[in-house]
Design a protein around this motif. Sequence first.
Motif, mmCIF file in Angstrom:
data_model
loop_
_atom_site.group_PDB
_atom_site.id
_atom_site.type_symbol
_atom_site.label_atom_id
_atom_site.label_comp_id
_atom_site.label_asym_id
_atom_site.label_seq_id
_atom_site.Cartn_x
_atom_site.Cartn_y
_atom_site.Cartn_z
ATOM 1 N N SER A 13 0.819 -1.214 0.000
ATOM 2 C CA SER A 13 0.000 0.000 0.000
ATOM 3 C C SER A 13 0.853 1.265 0.000
ATOM 4 C CB SER A 13 -0.934 0.000 1.212
ATOM 5 O OG SER A 13 -1.840 -1.084 1.168
ATOM 6 N N VAL A 14 1.805 1.339 0.932
ATOM 7 C CA VAL A 14 2.572 2.587 1.057
ATOM 8 C C VAL A 14 3.518 2.794 -0.117
ATOM 9 C CG1 VAL A 14 2.374 2.598 3.572
ATOM 10 C CG2 VAL A 14 4.370 1.534 2.519
ATOM 11 N N GLU A 15 4.161 1.720 -0.580
ATOM 12 C CA GLU A 15 5.077 1.883 -1.705
ATOM 13 C C GLU A 15 4.300 2.208 -2.981
ATOM 14 O OE1 GLU A 15 7.846 2.288 -0.656
ATOM 15 O OE2 GLU A 15 9.004 0.531 -0.073
ATOM 16 N N GLY A 16 3.108 1.628 -3.113
ATOM 17 C CA GLY A 16 2.284 1.911 -4.285
ATOM 18 C C GLY A 16 1.850 3.358 -4.339
ATOM 19 N N VAL A 17 1.444 3.913 -3.204
ATOM 20 C CA VAL A 17 1.019 5.313 -3.176
ATOM 21 C C VAL A 17 2.191 6.241 -3.468
ATOM 22 C CG1 VAL A 17 0.049 7.151 -1.753
ATOM 23 C CG2 VAL A 17 -0.886 4.850 -1.596
ATOM 24 N N VAL A 24 -6.929 9.117 -1.561
ATOM 25 C CA VAL A 24 -7.771 8.247 -2.396
ATOM 26 C C VAL A 24 -6.991 7.007 -2.824
ATOM 27 C CG1 VAL A 24 -8.974 8.072 -4.608
ATOM 28 C CG2 VAL A 24 -9.259 10.110 -3.197
ATOM 29 N N LEU A 25 -5.747 7.198 -3.237
ATOM 30 C CA LEU A 25 -4.905 6.061 -3.616
ATOM 31 C C LEU A 25 -4.674 5.130 -2.431
ATOM 32 C CD1 LEU A 25 -2.223 7.925 -5.782
ATOM 33 C CD2 LEU A 25 -3.796 6.156 -6.612
ATOM 34 N N ALA A 26 -4.428 5.723 -1.259
ATOM 35 C CA ALA A 26 -4.193 4.910 -0.065
ATOM 36 C C ALA A 26 -5.429 4.085 0.281
ATOM 37 C CB ALA A 26 -3.812 5.806 1.115
ATOM 38 N N TRP A 27 -6.603 4.695 0.215
ATOM 39 C CA TRP A 27 -7.846 3.959 0.495
ATOM 40 C C TRP A 27 -8.029 2.816 -0.501
ATOM 41 C CZ3 TRP A 27 -12.248 3.242 -2.498
ATOM 42 C CH2 TRP A 27 -13.319 2.641 -1.834
ATOM 43 N N VAL A 54 -2.228 3.617 7.624
ATOM 44 C CA VAL A 54 -1.759 3.904 6.261
ATOM 45 C C VAL A 54 -2.429 5.159 5.720
ATOM 46 C CG1 VAL A 54 -1.752 3.073 3.884
ATOM 47 C CG2 VAL A 54 -1.173 1.506 5.741
ATOM 48 N N LEU A 55 -3.737 5.289 5.937
ATOM 49 C CA LEU A 55 -4.447 6.474 5.456
ATOM 50 C C LEU A 55 -3.916 7.749 6.104
ATOM 51 C CD1 LEU A 55 -8.106 5.102 5.323
ATOM 52 C CD2 LEU A 55 -6.713 5.818 3.382
ATOM 53 N N LEU A 56 -3.588 7.681 7.374
ATOM 54 C CA LEU A 56 -3.052 8.857 8.054
ATOM 55 C C LEU A 56 -1.698 9.267 7.477
ATOM 56 C CD1 LEU A 56 -3.954 8.187 11.796
ATOM 57 C CD2 LEU A 56 -4.864 9.993 10.324
ATOM 58 N N LEU A 57 -0.877 8.289 7.126
ATOM 59 C CA LEU A 57 0.436 8.590 6.558
ATOM 60 C C LEU A 57 0.317 9.427 5.285
ATOM 61 C CD1 LEU A 57 2.231 5.146 7.023
ATOM 62 C CD2 LEU A 57 2.821 7.281 8.179
ATOM 63 N N PHE A 58 -0.789 9.239 4.559
ATOM 64 C CA PHE A 58 -0.955 9.944 3.293
ATOM 65 C C PHE A 58 -1.999 11.057 3.362
ATOM 66 C CE2 PHE A 58 0.695 5.737 2.020
ATOM 67 C CZ PHE A 58 1.866 6.176 1.426
#
Length: 306
Positions: free
Chosen positions: A68-72, A238-241, A257-261
């Motif tokens: 998730s994080v690397e993709g965003v 949106v990407l993270a979600w 993860v959502l908070l990170l982005f």
Amino acid sequence: MITIVNALTPVLSLILLGFVIRRSEFISPSFWPSAERLTYFLLMPAALIHSLAGKNIGSLPWFGILVSVEGVVAASALLVVVWGAANRGMGGGVFTSLFQGSVRFNTFVALALAESLFGRDGLFLAALGAGFMIVLINVLCVSAFSLTVGSGGGVDLRRLGTDLLHNPLIIGCVLGIGLNASGWQLPAALDGTLALAGKAAFPVGLMAVGAAYRAGNLALHWQPLAVSCGIQFLCKPVLAWSLTTATGLTGAAAGAVLLLFSVPTSPASYILSRQMGGDHDSMASIITAQTCLSFVTLPVTVWMLL
């Protein structure tokens, strides 16, 4: 709302303090370049080694968090590159500010919110996600500088390789991850020294941002500011979600993860911009504006999480 205010107010306060100190000349102007170098070459690498060396991921959903994080991060970087290619009139220095303002994240605010909303588990999950991103983000940002600032428009692979190998932030990341993978625990005294040095990186970096800030820069750099805010506060959440849903993350893991982005860009962006020849004026404007705007955007994100 009080959680968000408590997390963001220290950030803005230190930026304001740096602004006041510089304008009052309480400290000699020659102090700030030295403080920036100290932060870049010593304090920030110490913080990275300390934060990455001691994490034990155990049975956590680490693979879903990693994807998730690397993709965003990768998607965000691609968005900036596409926008930059369509707007070739932008100078390389301003492009690097846009890049960092769209790719980096404020670790302090993200971790503070994760702990407040999800407790110690949320703090650890957010720290794990942040650790996964640190190397990729620094490689991407250093590459952006090497390929656009002082490159004459060409791709100088030798300069890129040299910058990556000699960058103290990347060295700190590699050392921290290497220690983690080896299973070797840092001696308590050394780990405590790194932790103490790392704690100084954040306040010094924020005050340096404030010291460099010019009131007229927000209007002057409105275009990279607007684009970076759009990517940081709209595209990335949106990407993270989407990715957390696709990887099956739920609960505190998805929330972390959502908070990170959803947080503003990192004050470390300014230090890197100063040290690698970027447009630090536009970078200071983006950091300040995003931090202020996050007082409005973060409550929306938290409301959606809860």
